[in-house]
Design an enzyme around this catalytic site. Structure first.
Site, short mmCIF file in Angstrom:
data_model
loop_
_atom_site.label_atom_id
_atom_site.label_comp_id
_atom_site.label_asym_id
_atom_site.label_seq_id
_atom_site.Cartn_x
_atom_site.Cartn_y
_atom_site.Cartn_z
N ASN A 179 -35.51 0.08 27.39
CA ASN A 179 -35.54 -0.58 26.09
C ASN A 179 -36.85 -1.36 25.90
O ASN A 179 -37.44 -1.34 24.80
CB ASN A 179 -34.36 -1.55 25.97
CG ASN A 179 -33.12 -0.90 25.38
OD1 ASN A 179 -33.21 0.10 24.66
ND2 ASN A 179 -31.94 -1.45 25.68
N ASP A 204 -23.51 3.75 35.45
CA ASP A 204 -24.52 2.83 34.92
C ASP A 204 -25.84 3.59 34.78
O ASP A 204 -26.30 4.26 35.72
CB ASP A 204 -24.70 1.65 35.87
CG ASP A 204 -25.60 0.58 35.28
OD1 ASP A 204 -25.11 -0.22 34.47
OD2 ASP A 204 -26.79 0.56 35.64
N GLU A 236 -24.97 -0.51 28.86
CA GLU A 236 -25.31 0.82 29.37
C GLU A 236 -24.30 1.31 30.39
O GLU A 236 -24.53 2.31 31.08
CB GLU A 236 -26.71 0.78 30.01
CG GLU A 236 -26.82 0.04 31.31
CD GLU A 236 -27.04 -1.47 31.14
OE1 GLU A 236 -27.46 -2.10 32.13
OE2 GLU A 236 -26.79 -2.00 30.04
N ASP A 283 -31.04 3.70 22.19
CA ASP A 283 -29.84 4.23 21.51
C ASP A 283 -29.72 5.74 21.69
O ASP A 283 -28.63 6.27 21.93
CB ASP A 283 -29.90 3.88 20.02
CG ASP A 283 -29.71 2.39 19.75
OD1 ASP A 283 -29.28 1.68 20.70
OD2 ASP A 283 -29.97 1.95 18.63
#
Length: 575
Positions: free
Chosen positions: A182, A174, A218, A191
């Site tokens: 983000n 993770d 993620e 991204d």
């Protein structure tokens, strides 16, 4: 992947047929060979599965139809393309093969251009399907495998680990505080983080069998077959270091000033006690501990550690919505009575041999007078009959056979002495069916009425050498490949005498079924070299020899025909 990457399995009990097909295809594909059904099934279930099987129908032990049925009933082999290549050319047999799941049906004698074209078409379709399937398994953003691929492979590897007894390892990964990344840097930066991070994670996997997949958002997961806890731990640490080495800025993470990952590691011995999701649960619990302990770290979890944490109580799956869990529930709840909806080939056992293979098999001795009736009826099986007429002919033949047995039981007639087919047919009265008069030997045509035409192959005159051997037809079927044509002739000259000797032995042992089977084999050999008269005689023995007397005569005619044919073939080879 291209066509050369695909493996083709050729299955035939005749070495000549295997050799010919192999010579035709080995320049374009990887070739495997099997001489029988059991060997073919073992290869198909092996580690290097064929993409396509060229399968003969009539074989000892188990026939091609049964092989196909077993292939299509097995999840591990059901997707293998099956093409029947057989001398049984009637539409009923073709329908059986196609209903069993075969993709195509090629009648012998085979034509090189036709075989190559049909195999190429099937492989091209498989190539396109495999490309589409591969695309469906790839995550569009990171270009690693997706959740669907992982769910499928986890189940397969769990079953494989159960059988092998070797450990199976799993890493759950993770990206730390990805939502904050983000929110503050924008989704474009997120991204890029996932793309570069996935590449870094993948660089730590060194074996071809290891898999990295994007599990969702993620989260990523790595599956490591045949890897114990220490091996999985080393790989996980290499993954963590690879992501740290990217130095992607992340000032809003509590784990550091750049992007980091937390990793949960698990490795177990697969057993019947647990399902595949058990491994996923252990890795997930390890990942949760890694996050709770401060992130940017690797935490291990196995059965013992899990028991110590929960006092033996395994946490409920936190991903009960995943496809694998649903699949395992559905499999577990399936009943044993759920059978694949395939045609029951075993039901064909009750079908008369004349209907199944176009031949006849009567065990009664030949009787001097009723023999004429049985000969006429058996010869009718050579005609292209529809199902209704075939059934009526079966009834007539069975009734005639019963009558012969009853006459013999009451001693109303005496069995005839074994004799050549020439003299037997010569005694038949004028006006009998033309099919009975068919045959290449002069004696076999002696008793035929004027105006009846012997059933020679189309375009072959009675005295033409073309009736023995048609080199033009052979070259056409071999695609004008002189090397393959010569190899086919050489193989025929090696195998045909063996078949003739086996037929003689079968006749001496009074084994009609074996005689019919060997005649079928010789018919295929003769067709391969375009030996028309030999092929016609072998077909007559296979389909129209319900008694040992008729069989003996046909075996002698086959030997005589081979004596005439052999020098023509050797001359063609320049020997």
């Amino acid at each position: 992947m291209n066509r050369q990457d695909y493996r083709i399995l050729i299955v035939d009990d005749e070495p000549a047929n295997v050799y010919l097909l192999s010579r035709m295809l080995r320049d374009s594909y990887r070739i495997a060979e099997a001489r029988g059904g059991e060997e073919a099934l073992a290869i198909a279930r092996g580690p290097d599965k064929p993409a396509l099987i060229l399968l003969d129908v009539m074989m000892p032990e188990i026939d091609g139809f049964e092989v196909c049925r077993r292939l299509k009933a097995d999840d591990e082999t059901k997707d293998i393309i099956v093409i029947f290549v057989t001398a049984i050319g009637d539409s009923a047999a073709e329908e059986v093969g196609l209903n069993l799941g075969a993709a195509d049906y090629i009648a012998k004698p085979i034509s090189l251009p036709i075989v190559r074209a049909r195999v190429r078409n099937q492989i091209n379709m498989r190539l396109k399907a495999d490309m589409l399937e591969a695309m469906s398994y790839i995550d569009g953003l990171t270009h690693v495998y997706n959740r669907r691929k992982f769910d499928t492979l986890l189940h397969k590897e769990w079953q494989r680990a159960r059988h092998s007894g070797k450990p199976l390892g799993l890493i759950m990964i993770d990206f730390d505080h990805f939502k904050a990344l983000n929110d503050h840097y924008g989704h474009g930066a997120g991204d890029v983080c996932l793309q570069q991070g996935a590449a870094a994670l993948g660089s730590a996997l060194k074996r071809q069998g290891d898999l990295l997949a994007r599990y969702g958002g993620e989260e990523f997961v790595a599956l490591l077959p045949e890897t114990d806890m220490e091996g999985v731990r080393v790989t996980a640490e290499a993954m963590r270091a690879a992501v740290n080495a990217l130095k992607l800025e992340h000032k809003y993470s509590s784990a550091g000033s750049h992007v980091t990952v937390s990793l949960g590691v698990a490795a177990v011995q697969a057993s019947e006690e647990h399902q595949a999701t058990y491994l996923l649960e252990l890795a997930d619990r390890a990942l949760n501990r890694a996050k709770a302990l401060g992130r940017d770290r690797v935490v291990l979890m196995d059965e013992v550690m899990d028991a110590e944490l929960d006092e033996g109580v395994i946490a409920a799956p936190q991903r009960s919505d995943d496809a694998l869990a649903r699949d395992e529930v559905s499999v577990e709840g399936a009943t044993d009575s759920a059978e694949p909806a395939y045609l029951d080939v075993e039901s064909l056992e009750d079908m008369p041999e004349r209907r199944r293979h176009g031949g006849t098999s009567a065990e009664a001795e030949v009787l001097s007078q009723p023999e004429k009736v049985l000969q006429a009826l058996s010869a009718l099986y050579l005609l292209p009959l529809n199902a209704e007429l075939h059934a009526e002919l079966d009834s007539l033949y069975d009734a005639a056979s019963d009558l012969v047995e009853r006459l013999h039981a009451h001693a109303l007639v005496m069995p005839a002495e074994p004799s050549r087919l020439d003299s037997t047919l010569a005694s038949v009265a004028p006006g009998k069916p033309a099919a009975v008069c068919a045959g290449p030997s002069p004696g076999a045509r002696a008793g035929c009425s004027e105006g009846l035409s012997p059933s020679w192959p189309p375009g072959v005159s009675e005295n033409a050498d073309l009736g023995h051997f048609d080199v033009t037809e052979l070259m056409r079927r071999m695609g004008d490949d002189r090397e393959i044509a010569d190899a086919t002739i050489e193989q025929f000259l090696a195998d045909a005498p063996v078949r003739l000797e086996e037929m003689r032995a079968a006749w001496e042992a009074e084994d009609l079924d074996q005689l019919h089977f060997k005649a079928h084999s010789l018919k295929g050999l003769a067709g391969a070299v375009s030996a028309r008269r030999l092929q016609t005689l072998a077909e007559r023995l296979e389909k129209s020899a319900p008694t040992l007397t008729l069989a003996r005569a046909l075996v002698e005619d086959l030997k005589q025909e081979y004596v005439l044919l052999e020098p023509l073939l050797r001359k063609e080879l320049g020997v």
